[in-house]
Write a protein that holds these residues in place. Structure first.
Motif, mmCIF file in Angstrom:
data_model
loop_
_atom_site.group_PDB
_atom_site.id
_atom_site.type_symbol
_atom_site.label_atom_id
_atom_site.label_comp_id
_atom_site.label_asym_id
_atom_site.label_seq_id
_atom_site.Cartn_x
_atom_site.Cartn_y
_atom_site.Cartn_z
ATOM 1 N N ALA A 105 0.726 -1.090 0.163
ATOM 2 C CA ALA A 105 -0.031 -0.092 -0.011
ATOM 3 C C ALA A 105 0.864 1.225 -0.123
ATOM 4 C CB ALA A 105 -0.906 0.007 1.162
ATOM 5 N N THR A 106 2.056 1.172 0.610
ATOM 6 C CA THR A 106 2.841 2.421 0.763
ATOM 7 C C THR A 106 3.498 2.548 -0.458
ATOM 8 O OG1 THR A 106 3.295 2.136 3.095
ATOM 9 C CG2 THR A 106 4.764 3.449 2.016
ATOM 10 N N ALA A 107 3.830 1.452 -1.381
ATOM 11 C CA ALA A 107 4.472 1.764 -2.474
ATOM 12 C C ALA A 107 3.537 2.338 -3.640
ATOM 13 C CB ALA A 107 5.132 0.551 -3.098
ATOM 14 N N LEU A 108 2.432 1.841 -3.412
ATOM 15 C CA LEU A 108 1.198 2.140 -4.417
ATOM 16 C C LEU A 108 1.088 3.725 -4.164
ATOM 17 C CD1 LEU A 108 -0.545 1.439 -6.683
ATOM 18 C CD2 LEU A 108 -2.164 0.763 -4.734
ATOM 19 N N GLY A 109 0.773 4.081 -2.684
ATOM 20 C CA GLY A 109 0.481 5.530 -2.657
ATOM 21 C C GLY A 109 1.506 6.360 -2.878
ATOM 22 N N ALA A 110 2.870 6.052 -2.731
ATOM 23 C CA ALA A 110 4.064 6.781 -2.893
ATOM 24 C C ALA A 110 4.096 7.061 -4.476
ATOM 25 C CB ALA A 110 5.230 6.323 -2.526
ATOM 26 N N ALA A 111 3.676 6.126 -5.312
ATOM 27 C CA ALA A 111 3.903 6.036 -6.803
ATOM 28 C C ALA A 111 2.629 7.374 -7.262
ATOM 29 C CB ALA A 111 3.888 4.721 -7.467
ATOM 30 N N ILE A 112 1.496 6.924 -6.720
ATOM 31 C CA ILE A 112 0.580 7.862 -6.958
ATOM 32 C C ILE A 112 0.606 9.436 -6.583
ATOM 33 C CG2 ILE A 112 -1.948 8.395 -6.776
ATOM 34 C CD1 ILE A 112 -2.369 5.353 -6.237
ATOM 35 N N GLY A 113 1.168 9.493 -5.600
ATOM 36 C CA GLY A 113 1.523 10.778 -5.069
ATOM 37 C C GLY A 113 2.546 11.393 -5.736
ATOM 38 N N ASP A 120 3.909 10.962 1.314
ATOM 39 C CA ASP A 120 5.415 11.075 1.176
ATOM 40 C C ASP A 120 5.573 11.373 -0.368
ATOM 41 O OD1 ASP A 120 8.019 11.230 2.137
ATOM 42 O OD2 ASP A 120 8.248 8.879 1.987
ATOM 43 N N GLY A 121 5.021 10.845 -0.946
ATOM 44 C CA GLY A 121 4.962 11.179 -2.604
ATOM 45 C C GLY A 121 4.847 12.383 -2.932
ATOM 46 N N VAL A 122 3.809 13.007 -2.490
ATOM 47 C CA VAL A 122 3.516 14.415 -2.919
ATOM 48 C C VAL A 122 4.410 15.395 -2.296
ATOM 49 C CG1 VAL A 122 1.793 16.161 -2.761
ATOM 50 C CG2 VAL A 122 1.101 13.989 -3.251
ATOM 51 N N ALA A 123 4.616 15.248 -0.757
ATOM 52 C CA ALA A 123 5.534 16.225 -0.178
ATOM 53 C C ALA A 123 6.577 15.554 0.619
ATOM 54 C CB ALA A 123 4.580 17.109 0.655
ATOM 55 N N GLY A 124 6.086 15.109 1.972
ATOM 56 C CA GLY A 124 7.196 14.072 2.442
ATOM 57 C C GLY A 124 7.597 14.537 4.047
ATOM 58 N N PRO A 125 7.762 16.019 4.235
ATOM 59 C CA PRO A 125 8.147 16.321 5.693
ATOM 60 C C PRO A 125 7.078 15.667 6.578
ATOM 61 C CG PRO A 125 8.006 18.094 4.088
ATOM 62 C CD PRO A 125 7.289 17.163 3.361
ATOM 63 N N GLY A 167 10.437 1.033 13.653
ATOM 64 C CA GLY A 167 11.012 0.201 12.819
ATOM 65 C C GLY A 167 10.275 0.053 11.516
ATOM 66 N N VAL A 168 9.026 0.317 12.034
ATOM 67 C CA VAL A 168 7.996 0.437 10.897
ATOM 68 C C VAL A 168 7.863 1.623 10.082
ATOM 69 C CG1 VAL A 168 5.361 0.297 10.530
ATOM 70 C CG2 VAL A 168 6.418 -1.187 12.143
ATOM 71 N N ALA A 169 8.153 2.571 10.892
ATOM 72 C CA ALA A 169 8.087 3.900 10.152
ATOM 73 C C ALA A 169 9.273 4.135 9.358
ATOM 74 C CB ALA A 169 8.332 4.953 11.368
ATOM 75 N N ARG A 170 10.626 3.584 9.832
ATOM 76 C CA ARG A 170 11.682 3.832 8.856
ATOM 77 C C ARG A 170 11.874 2.769 7.688
ATOM 78 N NH1 ARG A 170 13.618 8.502 10.499
ATOM 79 N NH2 ARG A 170 14.219 8.471 12.722
ATOM 80 N N THR A 171 11.142 1.818 8.112
ATOM 81 C CA THR A 171 10.862 1.000 6.815
ATOM 82 C C THR A 171 10.029 1.360 5.397
ATOM 83 O OG1 THR A 171 11.464 -1.006 8.066
ATOM 84 C CG2 THR A 171 10.540 -1.337 6.060
ATOM 85 N N MET A 172 8.754 1.720 6.008
ATOM 86 C CA MET A 172 7.781 2.363 5.304
ATOM 87 C C MET A 172 8.410 3.839 4.748
ATOM 88 S SD MET A 172 5.722 -0.011 5.151
ATOM 89 C CE MET A 172 5.424 -1.538 6.438
ATOM 90 N N ASN A 173 8.925 4.373 5.421
ATOM 91 C CA ASN A 173 9.456 5.461 4.725
ATOM 92 C C ASN A 173 10.504 5.331 3.642
ATOM 93 O OD1 ASN A 173 10.816 8.492 6.452
ATOM 94 N ND2 ASN A 173 9.688 8.362 4.954
ATOM 95 N N PHE A 174 11.426 4.132 3.795
ATOM 96 C CA PHE A 174 12.438 3.774 2.710
ATOM 97 C C PHE A 174 11.707 3.374 1.590
ATOM 98 C CE2 PHE A 174 14.579 0.155 1.048
ATOM 99 C CZ PHE A 174 15.440 0.707 0.226
ATOM 100 N N VAL A 175 10.433 2.662 1.837
ATOM 101 C CA VAL A 175 9.836 2.153 0.502
ATOM 102 C C VAL A 175 9.185 3.608 -0.111
ATOM 103 C CG1 VAL A 175 7.799 1.068 -0.269
ATOM 104 C CG2 VAL A 175 9.180 0.139 1.726
ATOM 105 N N SER A 176 8.530 4.452 0.303
ATOM 106 C CA SER A 176 7.837 5.647 -0.087
ATOM 107 C C SER A 176 8.920 6.533 -0.724
ATOM 108 C CB SER A 176 6.969 6.332 0.855
ATOM 109 O OG SER A 176 7.523 6.449 1.874
#
Length: 258
Positions: free
Chosen positions: A88-96, A155-160, A183-192
């Motif tokens: 879901a994070t990868a998909l959302g980041a791509a769209i954003g 994160d895809g649109v802006a990110g801060p 750990g979840v936050a850092r990993t998902m942040n890396f994916v996006s």
């Protein structure tokens, strides 16, 4: 297909931006929120907003990759439990990122200072919820998709502030302690970051030399910050840092709004 932009940056500007990235990495390791410095710094240096977003993603990917690998190596993040959130994070980041790529530049110039300013206020006054004890209870997958899509898109649109939003929302939604939520936050942040970076690379909106130099400086700052033991350091550094961010973004808002 457009080729990635190769931006010519004078050595002084390059050194200043690398120093900002080093400071951002150092502060992020101690108090969190270091990524809020890089976008306004790049905007203040005069880069076009689309190039700012792409270059910032390159810089941020360095730090998030290192952090996510560290959590995974220490068995503080289990990918099998978070498959839905990862997708879901990868998909959302791509769209954003695609939407950000097609937004008019003057819209981004007005939007980014407001986003950074709002995130700065949140981090200055917001509180981290009480962490629950880590358990072997299953992680609800139905919650992962809306969380991943929403935060990945942002994160895809802006990110801060994305890492902070992931940490807080994960503590609220799942039976995690603060370390595992991080750990979840850092990993998902890396994916996006990685997915959004790919979109900006395809669109030719990455200044490679600048982004790589800032990324290396950010990693060095994070390495030093994580090993710097200062009693009460975070309590002092965090408010000062956020105030600097707010002042810088207020200047940008004045420049682009008035």
């Amino acid at each position: 297909m457009p080729f990635p932009l190769d931006l010519a940056v004078d050595p002084v500007t390059l050194l200043v931006l690398a120093a900002v990235a080093f400071l951002a990495g150092f502060i992020d390791a101690i108090a969190g929120g270091g990524g809020l410095l890089t976008i306004p710094a790049l905007l203040t240096a005069g880069l076009p907003p689309h190039l700012v977003l792409g270059t910032n993603k390159l810089c941020a990917t360095f730090g998030s990759a290192t952090a996510s690998y560290t959590f995974y190596r220490r068995k503080l993040f289990e990918p099998a439990k978070w498959r839905g959130a990862l997708i879901a994070t990868a998909l959302g980041a791509a769209i954003g990122a695609v939407i950000a790529h097609w937004l008019p530049a003057h819209w981004l110039n007005q939007m980014l200072p407001a986003v950074v300013f709002g995130c700065g206020l949140y981090l200055l006054f917001g509180k981290v919820p009480d962490a629950q004890h880590a358990t072997d209870a299953p992680i609800p997958r139905r919650r992962q998709w809306p969380q991943g899509l929403g935060l990945g898109f942002y994160d895809g649109v802006a990110g801060p502030g994305t890492g902070a939003f992931w940490t807080v929302s994960s503590l609220l939604l799942y039976p995690l302690d603060l370390v595992r939520a991080s750990g979840v936050a850092r990993t998902m942040n890396f994916v996006s970051n990685g997915v959004a970076l790919a979109v900006f690379v395809v669109g030719g909106q990455v200044a490679w030399l600048l982004g790589i130099c800032m990324g290396i400086a950010l990693m060095a700052g994070a390495f030093l910050g994580a090993r710097t033991a200062i009693s009460g350091g975070a309590k002092f550094i965090r408010p000062v840092f956020i105030c600097v961010v707010l002042a810088l973004t207020a200047r940008l808002a004045w420049q682009h709004w008035f």
